[in-house]
Each structure stands twice: as structure tokens, then as C-alpha cells.
Design a protein around this motif. Structure first.
Motif, PDB file in Angstrom:
ATOM      1  N   THR A   6     -39.437  -6.916  19.264  1.00 43.79           N
ATOM      2  CA  THR A   6     -39.151  -6.059  18.106  1.00 43.79           C
ATOM      3  C   THR A   6     -40.291  -6.063  17.095  1.00 43.79           C
ATOM      4  OG1 THR A   6     -36.835  -6.634  18.419  1.00 43.79           O
ATOM      5  CG2 THR A   6     -37.392  -5.524  16.364  1.00 43.79           C
ATOM      6  N   LEU A   7     -40.806  -7.261  16.781  1.00 46.92           N
ATOM      7  CA  LEU A   7     -41.867  -7.325  15.755  1.00 46.92           C
ATOM      8  C   LEU A   7     -43.104  -6.570  16.205  1.00 46.92           C
ATOM      9  CD1 LEU A   7     -41.798 -10.978  14.337  1.00 46.92           C
ATOM     10  CD2 LEU A   7     -41.169  -8.832  13.178  1.00 46.92           C
ATOM     11  N   GLN A   8     -43.424  -6.713  17.489  1.00 45.85           N
ATOM     12  CA  GLN A   8     -44.643  -6.072  18.016  1.00 45.85           C
ATOM     13  C   GLN A   8     -44.509  -4.553  18.001  1.00 45.85           C
ATOM     14  OE1 GLN A   8     -46.417  -7.942  21.504  1.00 45.85           O
ATOM     15  NE2 GLN A   8     -46.938  -5.925  22.317  1.00 45.85           N
ATOM     16  N   ILE A   9     -43.369  -4.037  18.456  1.00 43.32           N
ATOM     17  CA  ILE A   9     -43.224  -2.576  18.512  1.00 43.32           C
ATOM     18  C   ILE A   9     -43.121  -2.003  17.092  1.00 43.32           C
ATOM     19  CG2 ILE A   9     -40.684  -2.457  18.799  1.00 43.32           C
ATOM     20  CD1 ILE A   9     -41.217  -0.169  20.825  1.00 43.32           C
ATOM     21  N   THR A  10     -42.539  -2.783  16.178  1.00 46.75           N
ATOM     22  CA  THR A  10     -42.458  -2.323  14.780  1.00 46.75           C
ATOM     23  C   THR A  10     -43.868  -2.212  14.201  1.00 46.75           C
ATOM     24  OG1 THR A  10     -40.308  -3.363  14.516  1.00 46.75           O
ATOM     25  CG2 THR A  10     -41.501  -2.868  12.493  1.00 46.75           C
ATOM     26  N   ASP A  11     -44.708  -3.222  14.466  1.00 49.17           N
ATOM     27  CA  ASP A  11     -46.093  -3.184  13.965  1.00 49.17           C
ATOM     28  C   ASP A  11     -46.858  -1.996  14.552  1.00 49.17           C
ATOM     29  OD1 ASP A  11     -45.846  -5.302  12.345  1.00 49.17           O
ATOM     30  OD2 ASP A  11     -46.848  -6.752  13.649  1.00 49.17           O
ATOM     31  N   THR A  12     -46.668  -1.779  15.853  1.00 44.09           N
ATOM     32  CA  THR A  12     -47.363  -0.657  16.508  1.00 44.09           C
ATOM     33  C   THR A  12     -46.950   0.649  15.844  1.00 44.09           C
ATOM     34  OG1 THR A  12     -47.447  -1.859  18.589  1.00 44.09           O
ATOM     35  CG2 THR A  12     -47.669   0.536  18.728  1.00 44.09           C
ATOM     36  N   PHE A  13     -45.631   0.815  15.625  1.00 41.95           N
ATOM     37  CA  PHE A  13     -45.147   2.048  14.995  1.00 41.95           C
ATOM     38  C   PHE A  13     -45.709   2.203  13.580  1.00 41.95           C
ATOM     39  CE2 PHE A  13     -42.025   3.931  12.071  1.00 41.95           C
ATOM     40  CZ  PHE A  13     -42.110   5.242  12.518  1.00 41.95           C
ATOM     41  N   LEU A  14     -45.625   1.124  12.787  1.00 33.08           N
ATOM     42  CA  LEU A  14     -46.093   1.197  11.397  1.00 33.08           C
ATOM     43  C   LEU A  14     -47.572   1.574  11.342  1.00 33.08           C
ATOM     44  CD1 LEU A  14     -44.274  -1.903   9.821  1.00 33.08           C
ATOM     45  CD2 LEU A  14     -43.777   0.516   9.405  1.00 33.08           C
ATOM     46  N   ASN A  15     -48.338   1.060  12.296  1.00 33.03           N
ATOM     47  CA  ASN A  15     -49.762   1.383  12.347  1.00 33.03           C
ATOM     48  C   ASN A  15     -49.981   2.887  12.573  1.00 33.03           C
ATOM     49  OD1 ASN A  15     -52.393   0.430  12.183  1.00 33.03           O
ATOM     50  ND2 ASN A  15     -52.609   0.433  14.405  1.00 33.03           N
ATOM     51  N   TYR A  16     -49.186   3.487  13.445  1.00 30.00           N
ATOM     52  CA  TYR A  16     -49.343   4.921  13.727  1.00 30.00           C
ATOM     53  C   TYR A  16     -48.896   5.781  12.535  1.00 30.00           C
ATOM     54  CZ  TYR A  16     -49.919   3.337  18.582  1.00 30.00           C
ATOM     55  OH  TYR A  16     -50.358   2.698  19.714  1.00 30.00           O
ATOM     56  N   THR A  17     -47.935   5.273  11.743  1.00 37.01           N
ATOM     57  CA  THR A  17     -47.478   6.088  10.599  1.00 37.01           C
ATOM     58  C   THR A  17     -48.563   6.209   9.515  1.00 37.01           C
ATOM     59  OG1 THR A  17     -46.512   4.231   9.356  1.00 37.01           O
ATOM     60  CG2 THR A  17     -45.056   5.384  10.903  1.00 37.01           C
ATOM     61  N   LYS A  18     -49.580   5.334   9.591  1.00 36.37           N
ATOM     62  CA  LYS A  18     -50.645   5.384   8.569  1.00 36.37           C
ATOM     63  C   LYS A  18     -51.532   6.617   8.729  1.00 36.37           C
ATOM     64  CE  LYS A  18     -50.805   0.375   8.186  1.00 36.37           C
ATOM     65  NZ  LYS A  18     -51.395  -0.760   8.922  1.00 36.37           N
ATOM     66  N   ILE A  19     -51.516   7.220   9.913  1.00 38.48           N
ATOM     67  CA  ILE A  19     -52.343   8.424  10.141  1.00 38.48           C
ATOM     68  C   ILE A  19     -51.452   9.648   9.871  1.00 38.48           C
ATOM     69  CG2 ILE A  19     -53.872   9.605  11.769  1.00 38.48           C
ATOM     70  CD1 ILE A  19     -54.648   6.684  11.227  1.00 38.48           C
ATOM     71  N   ASN A  20     -51.849  10.420   8.885  1.00 37.12           N
ATOM     72  CA  ASN A  20     -51.069  11.608   8.514  1.00 37.12           C
ATOM     73  C   ASN A  20     -51.374  12.743   9.494  1.00 37.12           C
ATOM     74  OD1 ASN A  20     -50.036  13.944   7.427  1.00 37.12           O
ATOM     75  ND2 ASN A  20     -50.569  13.424   5.316  1.00 37.12           N
ATOM     76  N   THR A  21     -50.420  13.054  10.356  1.00 33.52           N
ATOM     77  CA  THR A  21     -50.655  14.073  11.397  1.00 33.52           C
ATOM     78  C   THR A  21     -49.788  15.314  11.174  1.00 33.52           C
ATOM     79  OG1 THR A  21     -49.029  12.996  12.823  1.00 33.52           O
ATOM     80  CG2 THR A  21     -51.333  12.392  13.157  1.00 33.52           C
TER      81      THR A  21
END
Ligand code: ZN
Length: 415
Positions: A6-21
């Protein structure tokens, strides 16, 4: 068994949300916003870091990341996720994790908006869980970055666990789903050489699409005959009146505002013009193929009758299909829904089959020959500043991909 952390996939997701697409509807190029290409590069780097080498990022941001089969004869499966986010809110996403959610109303800084169980009773399902929200000024973009994170973590798992047997797995990232499914339309589906596809583009945990409707657009153009109003009698043919005449011939109870569930409609959604010329755009939707085709024929008949009434060449019609119903593919490959439903059963997820009054990447990809089902990302309130994603649901979206791959490797969905 927890394969995804859970922690790993949450971090991966949060990282992608930083790019405004955010997609830009007025753009005429693909991708409509440059950051979609940048997000594709970040995803590619994440998977290169675990050893993926077969990666292709096209200038239009369509990205394929391919993992070789580790056993002969197993189905080739594509995971689809879209890179863009809806243009409803354009600001940068400031996502944060609310730990151990306890039904408290969450207020957003600088606005009177709140995220509460009064407006969102489904929050009650996530008491005690960690949920990801925004600061209330942007959407979260779990639609569809949760799908990207779920696919990336599932592929990482497969790379790191060679004992987990699979056929060729391809992750395809598509630009501009939100503004007319443009990426999927530009995709070379045949080149993927796959057996079936999985989009993750539904909402809450357990949701999956068993059917969506057919869609087409009709453009009617009206050429009038102008005359000075003082001597117009018998001469003036008013394009606006002709357009109005067409609208009045459409069945009143078959408009969006009078239809629901599996009912189709005609939606005259744009009218522009003057006495000399007018253009009317009508969206057609139906779940049933015959009814859909009958609707298109009805518009042709109306156009022809208008030409009889006003004289030839006053009315022209052009119709084009936008997307199809995934059911046509799912009926031919019943094992796909069996895998989805058996995977949910194995993971203790209550299934929520959906009849979708809309389209998604799979409704363009399926008619091109690759049946592509749509399953949950886990997020709620798509396209809203109240969009939220329970971390556990995100993990389960990724587990679903692994479970479907695993079931397909066994050959049927009943084991
Ligand atoms: Zn989406």
C-alpha cells in the motif's frame, strides 16, 4: 496474500499527481498538453529502473512498455491508462493523505466546500482507512493516474517475481481520453498483437463495465435563400427555421433529460447560424445496435424529407460513429468477464457490474479488434475537487490486474 504494498503504490500515485496533465480541448495536436509526454517519460523511467527495456514513447505521447512472456502459450494482455486529466479544473494537484479517516467532515482551505458523508455517503465504506484527497482547488487526477500507478506496480511485481507466470504484458499510456478519446483513436491496435485489454477507468472498488452505449455525431447544414423581408413572401427560405423544423421532428421523450439506464437518445447540442445558413449538431446514443442504426437512418430520412419539402440541396447531413459498445467484444470472449468476476471473488471484492452511459478508451479500442474491459481505479467523484482515492482500493486495483493475469494463465475463470 498481499502482492502489492500500500505505501509503495500510494507513493507512486502521489508522484504522478505532481505532473499537471490537464487536457486542452482547443488544442489540435496530440498530446493536447506537453506534460502528458513528460508523465509518460517518468513512468517509463520507473519501469526502466526495475529492468523493463522494451519501451516506445511516440511524439504524440502514446507509450507502450512491453514485458516479455515468461512462459509459452499464455494470453497477451494490455493494461491501458490515460495520461490526461479532465479540463474541469486546470490547477496543479496538491494531493494529501488523510490517515485513518474517521467520518469527519474535511474542509478545504479558502473555500466553503467540504468533503463529508452528507454529500458523499460512500465515504462510510472507508472508515479507518487512509484516503487521498486534494486541497479543494483542483481535481485529484486519480482518473486516470490511479490506473497508471496500479499498472506500474503490477508490472514491477511481475518483473520481481519470475515465479509468477504470464504471457506478454503491455502497458499502453494514452493521451487525451477526456477530450474525445483522441489517443485511443490514434492508436495502432493491431500492432499490439494482444488477446484482450484492461482499462482501469471506473470509480469505486468493485465497479466494472459490462456494456456501454454506441455513439455517433450528426452534423446537419442548412442553406437558406435570403430575401429582403419586405418582399420575402414566397422567396425567403430561412435556414434557422429549417434547423428548428428538424429538432421538432425528433421524439421529445428521447432527449437526454428524459432518458436513463439503457434508454438511448437524440441530443441536439449545438446550433449556430443565421437566415442564410445554419449548422446543427446532434449526438446519437443507444445501447442496442439496431436501435442505434435506426436512429441514424431516421436522421437521414428527416434530411431527405426536408429537401423534398424545401427543395433539393437545402439540407446536407454527415454522420460519423464516435465509439462502439464493448459488449460486442465481451460476448465473443466471455472468458474476459469470467476472469474479472473470479478475480473479484478471489480478492473478496463485492462485484458492481455497470451499464455505462458513456465511452472510454476501450469503447474505441474494442471495435478496432481488441476487446478491452473497464474496471475500477478505486477513486470517487471523478472530475471534481472532491475526488478522493482510498489507498486500499488503489492497492486492490493493482491486485486485480495480477489476479486477472494469473487466472488467464490457468486458462479459464472458474478455477
Ligand atoms: Zn478517465
Amino acid at each position: 496474500m498481499q502482492r502489492i504494498k500500500t505505501l509503495q503504490i500510494t507513493d507512486t500515485f502521489l508522484n504522478y499527481t505532481k505532473i499537471n496533465t490537464t487536457a486542452v480541448p482547443s488544442a489540435t495536436h496530440l498530446p493536447s498538453s506537453a506534460n502528458q509526454h513528460i508523465l509518460a517519460q517518468i513512468v517509463a523511467k520507473d519501469l526502466m529502473a526495475v529492468g523493463c527495456t522494451d519501451i516506445d514513447i511516440q511524439s504524440n505521447a502514446i507509450t507502450t512498455i512491453r514485458l516479455d512472456a515468461n512462459k509459452e502459450g499464455l494470453p497477451s494482455i494490455v493494461f491501458f491508462a490515460h495520461l490526461d486529466t479532465a479540463p474541469d479544473h486546470v490547477g496543479d494537484t496538491k494531493a494529501k493523505v488523510v490517515k485513518n479517516y474517521q467520518c469527519n467532515s474535511i474542509s478545504f482551505k479558502g473555500t466553503t466546500d467540504t468533503l463529508s458523508v452528507v454529500d458523499n455517503p460512500e465515504l462510510l465504506n472507508y472508515v479507518g482507512q487512509d484516503i487521498i484527497i486534494t486541497d479543494g482547488t483542483s481535481l485529484l487526477g486519480a482518473d486516470d493516474k490511479a490506473a497508471i500507478a496500479a499498472s506500474v506496480e503490477a508490472i514491477k511485481y511481475m518483473v520481481e517475481h519470475p515465479e509468477f507466470k504470464h504471457g506478454v504484458i503491455t502497458l499502453v499510456l494514452l493521451p487525451d481520453e477526456e477530450i474525445g478519446i483522441r489517443g485511443a483513436k490514434a492508436l495502432d491496435v493491431k500492432a499490439l498483437k494482444a488477446d484482450f485489454g484492461i482499462c482501469l477507468d471506473c470509480c469505486g472498488i468493485g465497479e466494472y463495465v459490462v456494456e456501454n452505449w454506441y455513439a455517433s455525431e450528426a452534423i446537419m447544414t442548412f442553406s437558406g435563400v435570403t430575401a429582403h423581408p419586405m418582399s420575402a413572401k414566397g422567396n425567403l427560405i430561412n435556414a434557422l427555421i429549417m434547423a428548428n423544423d428538424v429538432i421538432n421532428q425528433l421524439p421529445v421523450m428521447e432527449r437526454p433529460e428524459h432518458t436513463e439506464n439503457r434508454q438511448g437518445y437524440f441530443w441536439p447540442h449545438k446550433l449556430a447560424g443565421d437566415t442564410a445558413s445554419a449548422k446543427l449538431e446532434i449526438a446519437i446514443r443507444d445501447f442496442d445496435e439496431n436501435a442505434f442504426n435506426n436512429r441514424k437512418m431516421m436522421l437521414n430520412t428527416i434530411a431527405a424529407s426536408m429537401n423534398d419539402k424545401y427543395g433539393t440541396e437545402h439540407v446536407k447531413i454527415e454522420q460519423s460513429d464516435t465509439y462502439g459498445n464493448v459488449k460486442t467484444g465481451l460476448d465473443k470472449q466471455p472468458e474476459i468477464l469470467r476472469y474479472v468476476e473470479q478475480a473479484m471473488d478471489n480478492l473478496d471484492i463485492p462485484p458492481k457490474p455497470l451499464t455505462m452511459r458513456g465511452g472510454y478508451d476501450g469503447s474505441v479500442i474494442t471495435p478496432k479488434g481488441l476487446t478491452t474491459v473497464n474496471i475500477f481505479t478505486g477513486a470517487h467523484n471523478f472530475h471534481s475537487v472532491r475526488e478522493f482515492l482510498p489507498c486500499e482500493s488503489l492497492r486492490m486495483a493493482s491486485e486485480m490486474l495480477l489476479e486477472i493475469v494469473s487466472l488467464s494463465a490457468k486458462g479459464d475463470g472458474n478455477e
